[in-house]
Write an enzyme that holds these catalytic residues in place. Structure first.
Site, short mmCIF file in Angstrom:
data_model
loop_
_atom_site.label_atom_id
_atom_site.label_comp_id
_atom_site.label_asym_id
_atom_site.label_seq_id
_atom_site.Cartn_x
_atom_site.Cartn_y
_atom_site.Cartn_z
N ASP A 224 10.99 -7.49 -15.84
CA ASP A 224 9.94 -6.82 -15.07
C ASP A 224 8.62 -7.57 -15.12
O ASP A 224 8.46 -8.55 -15.87
CB ASP A 224 9.75 -5.37 -15.58
CG ASP A 224 9.79 -5.23 -17.10
OD1 ASP A 224 9.50 -6.22 -17.79
OD2 ASP A 224 10.12 -4.15 -17.59
N ASN B 18 10.10 7.14 -23.29
CA ASN B 18 10.65 8.14 -22.37
C ASN B 18 12.08 7.79 -21.93
O ASN B 18 12.62 8.40 -21.03
CB ASN B 18 9.74 8.27 -21.13
CG ASN B 18 9.68 6.97 -20.32
OD1 ASN B 18 10.26 5.96 -20.71
ND2 ASN B 18 8.98 7.00 -19.21
N HIS C 65 13.07 4.80 -20.72
CA HIS C 65 13.21 3.78 -19.67
C HIS C 65 13.79 2.49 -20.25
O HIS C 65 13.63 2.20 -21.44
CB HIS C 65 11.89 3.53 -18.93
CG HIS C 65 10.82 2.77 -19.64
ND1 HIS C 65 9.49 3.04 -19.48
CD2 HIS C 65 10.86 1.73 -20.52
CE1 HIS C 65 8.77 2.20 -20.20
NE2 HIS C 65 9.58 1.40 -20.84
C1 GLP Z 1 7.89 -1.75 -21.86
C2 GLP Z 1 8.84 -2.68 -21.07
C3 GLP Z 1 10.25 -2.50 -21.53
C4 GLP Z 1 10.22 -2.35 -23.03
C5 GLP Z 1 9.65 -1.01 -23.37
C6 GLP Z 1 9.43 -0.78 -24.85
O1 GLP Z 1 6.94 -1.11 -21.14
N1 GLP Z 1 8.79 -2.57 -19.65
O2 GLP Z 1 11.04 -3.60 -21.11
O3 GLP Z 1 11.51 -2.44 -23.53
O4 GLP Z 1 8.53 -0.73 -22.59
O5 GLP Z 1 8.29 -1.45 -25.30
P1 GLP Z 1 8.08 -1.84 -26.83
O6 GLP Z 1 9.09 -2.86 -27.15
O7 GLP Z 1 6.68 -2.38 -26.88
O8 GLP Z 1 8.26 -0.59 -27.61
#
Ligand code: GLP
Length: 250
Positions: free
Chosen positions: A82, A145, A147
């Site tokens: 992304d 959440n 995702h």
């Molecule tokens: C982000 C990214 C994801 C990531 C997730 C968790 O916003 N878009 O690809 O896996 O959220 O983030 P983190 O690894 O900082 O907890």
């Protein structure tokens, strides 16, 4: 205590390590072996990459293996999950900037072999990846959440790569990285279809703050309400957890 993983295959694919650093050693070794196997038969290895705090220990380990001469990336093409919408790639908080700082600038991957979804025609990313036979291995983190990439709740399992409005909870989680208050509220994400078409998925999660969403994503009926739950249906998803993120699995 939230209920246990849905079935024995899932359970077999859950690896709980003492720390993120130890898990990163195992995952980096797995990736470097796969790269070398592809090199031996003259094939390109197509590696999907995540951003955020979660993959940083893995990137450190891959850099270490490269510096030791254990792996090289000349036959690797990377595909990031992304990017924020309307962000300068020079902005260190862009995912282009993040990847250079945390991985690409420290290994021998030509930048033209690194790919990101583009806001101009997001679904072109799906066509590009399908045309080369899909991704070999894709690493994933999980949002609070549920995702994956920026497939927010409501994303269906056949969703294409697309522009998406970020959830309020995602903005709350990530705004710490934009102290000037200039965090984009939209992003371009790889869709769940291309993610789920990948041969091997590696989902990583570290720490107590991920325990509830990990337990829920492994025990609920797969649905768009919790996009990471669709990974249960993938034949080859490997979960790498630490004791914190695994603490609500029975
Ligand atoms: C982000 C990214 C994801 C990531 C997730 C968790 O916003 N878009 O690809 O896996 O959220 O983030 P983190 O690894 O900082 O907890």
């Amino acid at each position: 205590m939230i209920s246990e993983p849905a079935n024995a295959t899932l359970r077999k694919n859950i690896h709980v390590s003492d720390s993120a650093a130890k898990a990163a050693v195992a995952i980096a070794r797995k990736i470097s072996n796969a790269i070398k196997q592809h090199q031996l038969i003259g094939k390109t290895f197509r590696l999907g990459l995540a951003t955020g705090a979660t993959p940083v220990p893995l990137y450190k380990e891959l850099i270490k293996l490269y510096q030791q001469g254990d792996v090289n990336f000349k036959n690797v093409h990377t595909y990031n999950l992304d990017e924020y919408d309307e962000i300068s790639f020079d902005n260190p908080n862009s995912y282009h900037g993040f990847m250079r700082e945390n991985l690409f600038d420290h290994i021998n991957i030509p930048l033209e072999q690194t790919h990101f979804p583009s806001g101009d025609d997001p679904a072109a990313y799906d066509r590009e990846i399908a045309s080369v036979g899909g991704l070999d291995l894709l690493i994933l983190g999980i949002g609070s959440n549920g995702h994956i990439a920026f497939n927010e709740p409501g994303s269906e399992k056949d969703s294409p790569s697309r522009l998406i409005e970020l959830d309020a909870s995602t903005i709350a989680d990530n705004k710490q990285y934009f102290p000037d208050g200039d965090m984009p509220t939209r992003a371009i994400t790889m869709g769940l279809k291309t993610i789920l078409d990948t041969k091997t998925l590696v989902l990583m999660a570290w720490g107590d703050s991920k325990a509830s969403i990990i337990a829920e994503s492994l025990s609920c009926t797969p649905s768009a309400d919790l996009p990471a739950s669709f990974l249960q249906d993938h034949p080859n998803t490997l979960y790498f957890l630490d004791h914190g993120s695994a603490s609500k699995l029975s």
